[in-house]
Motif scaffolding. Structure first.
Motif, PDB file in Angstrom:
ATOM      1  N   ASN A  21      -1.487  16.660  -3.703  1.00  0.00           N
ATOM      2  CA  ASN A  21      -1.105  15.330  -4.216  1.00  0.00           C
ATOM      3  C   ASN A  21      -1.998  14.977  -5.395  1.00  0.00           C
ATOM      4  O   ASN A  21      -3.129  15.472  -5.502  1.00  0.00           O
ATOM      5  N   LEU A  22      -1.499  14.086  -6.226  1.00  0.00           N
ATOM      6  CA  LEU A  22      -2.287  13.587  -7.360  1.00  0.00           C
ATOM      7  C   LEU A  22      -2.197  12.074  -7.402  1.00  0.00           C
ATOM      8  O   LEU A  22      -1.103  11.506  -7.442  1.00  0.00           O
ATOM      9  N   ILE A  23      -3.365  11.430  -7.410  1.00  0.00           N
ATOM     10  CA  ILE A  23      -3.421   9.987  -7.666  1.00  0.00           C
ATOM     11  C   ILE A  23      -4.061   9.802  -9.033  1.00  0.00           C
ATOM     12  O   ILE A  23      -5.096  10.406  -9.328  1.00  0.00           O
ATOM     13  N   ILE A  24      -3.437   8.959  -9.859  1.00  0.00           N
ATOM     14  CA  ILE A  24      -4.021   8.594 -11.153  1.00  0.00           C
ATOM     15  C   ILE A  24      -4.010   7.066 -11.261  1.00  0.00           C
ATOM     16  O   ILE A  24      -3.302   6.393 -10.511  1.00  0.00           O
ATOM     17  N   ALA A  25      -4.767   6.532 -12.187  1.00  0.00           N
ATOM     18  CA  ALA A  25      -4.869   5.071 -12.292  1.00  0.00           C
ATOM     19  C   ALA A  25      -3.704   4.466 -13.068  1.00  0.00           C
ATOM     20  O   ALA A  25      -3.345   3.310 -12.846  1.00  0.00           O
ATOM     21  N   HIS A  26      -3.139   5.228 -14.000  1.00  0.00           N
ATOM     22  CA  HIS A  26      -2.115   4.668 -14.878  1.00  0.00           C
ATOM     23  C   HIS A  26      -0.851   5.525 -14.839  1.00  0.00           C
ATOM     24  O   HIS A  26      -0.808   6.592 -15.429  1.00  0.00           O
ATOM     25  N   MET A  79       0.847  -1.206   0.000  1.00  0.00           N
ATOM     26  CA  MET A  79       0.000   0.000   0.000  1.00  0.00           C
ATOM     27  C   MET A  79       0.877   1.248   0.000  1.00  0.00           C
ATOM     28  O   MET A  79       1.837   1.325   0.744  1.00  0.00           O
ATOM     29  N   GLN A  80       0.520   2.191  -0.813  1.00  0.00           N
ATOM     30  CA  GLN A  80       1.224   3.474  -0.853  1.00  0.00           C
ATOM     31  C   GLN A  80       0.355   4.505  -0.133  1.00  0.00           C
ATOM     32  O   GLN A  80      -0.818   4.653  -0.470  1.00  0.00           O
ATOM     33  N   SER A  81       0.927   5.195   0.825  1.00  0.00           N
ATOM     34  CA  SER A  81       0.160   6.197   1.557  1.00  0.00           C
ATOM     35  C   SER A  81       0.285   7.563   0.874  1.00  0.00           C
ATOM     36  O   SER A  81       1.357   7.939   0.405  1.00  0.00           O
ATOM     37  N   PHE A  82      -0.833   8.294   0.863  1.00  0.00           N
ATOM     38  CA  PHE A  82      -0.821   9.662   0.337  1.00  0.00           C
ATOM     39  C   PHE A  82      -1.236  10.650   1.415  1.00  0.00           C
ATOM     40  O   PHE A  82      -1.702  11.741   1.128  1.00  0.00           O
ATOM     41  N   GLY A  83      -1.055  10.258   2.671  1.00  0.00           N
ATOM     42  CA  GLY A  83      -1.452  11.089   3.792  1.00  0.00           C
ATOM     43  C   GLY A  83      -2.265  10.237   4.739  1.00  0.00           C
ATOM     44  O   GLY A  83      -2.378   9.022   4.569  1.00  0.00           O
ATOM     45  N   GLU A  84      -2.837  10.932   5.722  1.00  0.00           N
ATOM     46  CA  GLU A  84      -3.612  10.190   6.706  1.00  0.00           C
ATOM     47  C   GLU A  84      -4.879   9.638   6.059  1.00  0.00           C
ATOM     48  O   GLU A  84      -5.632  10.384   5.416  1.00  0.00           O
ATOM     49  N   ASN A  85      -5.106   8.361   6.200  1.00  0.00           N
ATOM     50  CA  ASN A  85      -6.356   7.718   5.766  1.00  0.00           C
ATOM     51  C   ASN A  85      -6.585   7.644   4.260  1.00  0.00           C
ATOM     52  O   ASN A  85      -7.727   7.569   3.805  1.00  0.00           O
ATOM     53  N   ILE A  86      -5.510   7.674   3.489  1.00  0.00           N
ATOM     54  CA  ILE A  86      -5.656   7.475   2.030  1.00  0.00           C
ATOM     55  C   ILE A  86      -4.455   6.703   1.487  1.00  0.00           C
ATOM     56  O   ILE A  86      -3.303   7.047   1.781  1.00  0.00           O
ATOM     57  N   TRP A  87      -4.758   5.666   0.717  1.00  0.00           N
ATOM     58  CA  TRP A  87      -3.716   4.790   0.173  1.00  0.00           C
ATOM     59  C   TRP A  87      -4.086   4.402  -1.258  1.00  0.00           C
ATOM     60  O   TRP A  87      -5.252   4.457  -1.649  1.00  0.00           O
ATOM     61  N   THR A  88      -3.045   3.948  -1.994  1.00  0.00           N
ATOM     62  CA  THR A  88      -3.319   3.263  -3.260  1.00  0.00           C
ATOM     63  C   THR A  88      -2.815   1.823  -3.144  1.00  0.00           C
ATOM     64  O   THR A  88      -1.875   1.542  -2.396  1.00  0.00           O
ATOM     65  N   ILE A  89      -3.471   0.942  -3.872  1.00  0.00           N
ATOM     66  CA  ILE A  89      -3.025  -0.447  -3.984  1.00  0.00           C
ATOM     67  C   ILE A  89      -3.003  -0.778  -5.471  1.00  0.00           C
ATOM     68  O   ILE A  89      -4.018  -0.615  -6.167  1.00  0.00           O
TER      69      ILE A  89
END
Ligand code: FE2
Length: 230
Positions: free
Chosen positions: A203-208, A1-11
């Motif tokens: 921060n930016l989360i993207i799918a690809h 799991m990658q954390s992007f701050g408190e209470n948010i992650w990507t898998i």
């Protein structure tokens, strides 16, 4: 799991093949809401390890399909957590009539996570029906296909060339050229992009491809320059 701050992650999930040929990476975003409930965006195929990681956070209550293409994990996660509610992009059910949906998102829909996660349906596009999200506590913008930054390493040469042509290769990446060329109502899309850019994110989360931790504003502004500068 990658954390992007408190209470948010990507898998990250397993790669999938588009048109049975082109390899695409998969990634889901997991948020633990203040209520303790778990919110999953664009779920990837579940595995025992992924399920254990999610179970450690709390009960899964929301499964979100951010556009009509990202349907992959909705059914399998719903089978694992039958009480979870399924939320989707506006046109999702037209493409997936076999998937039960609790609510399609529009800009007027009240959500149980309002105040923590904002959303905006990207308007004005002929094909894409993406919903953008802002996780306020961490200042994270979550996009799915609207911005892509595919890794060059390891990709077959032809596929790398295609990505280069489409403008989605490498850490800069951008809005895919095919999306830019199939806009139905530019003014409407511009209003949606302006809404996203008015959000308070870092921060930016993207799918690809490559996500950005810190300093994402400049990056996102550059990706949308083609529509905001004219
Ligand atoms: Fe995608």
């Amino acid at each position: 799991m990658q954390s992007f701050g408190e209470n948010i992650w990507t898998i990250d999930g397993d790669d999938v093949r588009m048109f049975k040929l082109l390899p695409f990476t998969t990634r889901m975003t997991v948020v633990r809401l203040q209520s303790g409930a778990v919110w999953i965006l664009s779920p990837v195929q579940p595995s025992p390890e992924r399920q254990r990681a999610v179970d450690r956070l709390g009960p899964v209550e929301h499964l979100v399909a951010p556009n009509k293409i990202h349907s992959l994990g909705i059914k399998p996660w719903k089978a694992l957590y039958p009480s979870a509610r399924v939320w989707t992009s506006p046109a999702f059910s037209q493409r997936h009539p076999d998937i039960a949906v609790d609510a399609a998102l529009s800009n007027d829909v009240e959500t149980p996570w309002s105040g923590e996660i904002d959303h905006c349906v990207i308007a004005g596009h002929a094909v894409l029906d993406e919903v953008a999200f802002l996780h306020r506590p961490s200042g994270t913008l979550i996009l799915t296909d609207l911005i892509q930054k595919h890794e060059a390493a390891g990709a077959p040469l032809v596929w790398r060339g295609v990505k280069q042509l489409v403008g989605v290769l490498g850490r800069e990446g951008g809005v895919p050229r095919d999306i830019r060329l199939s806009i139905r109502d530019r003014a409407a899309m511009r209003r949606s992009i302006d809404t996203i850019l008015s959000w308070d994110f870092d921060n930016l989360i993207i799918a690809h491809g490559h996500c950005v931790k810190g300093g994402a504003r400049e990056d996102v502004g550059r990706a949308f320059n083609w529509i905001t500068s004219v």
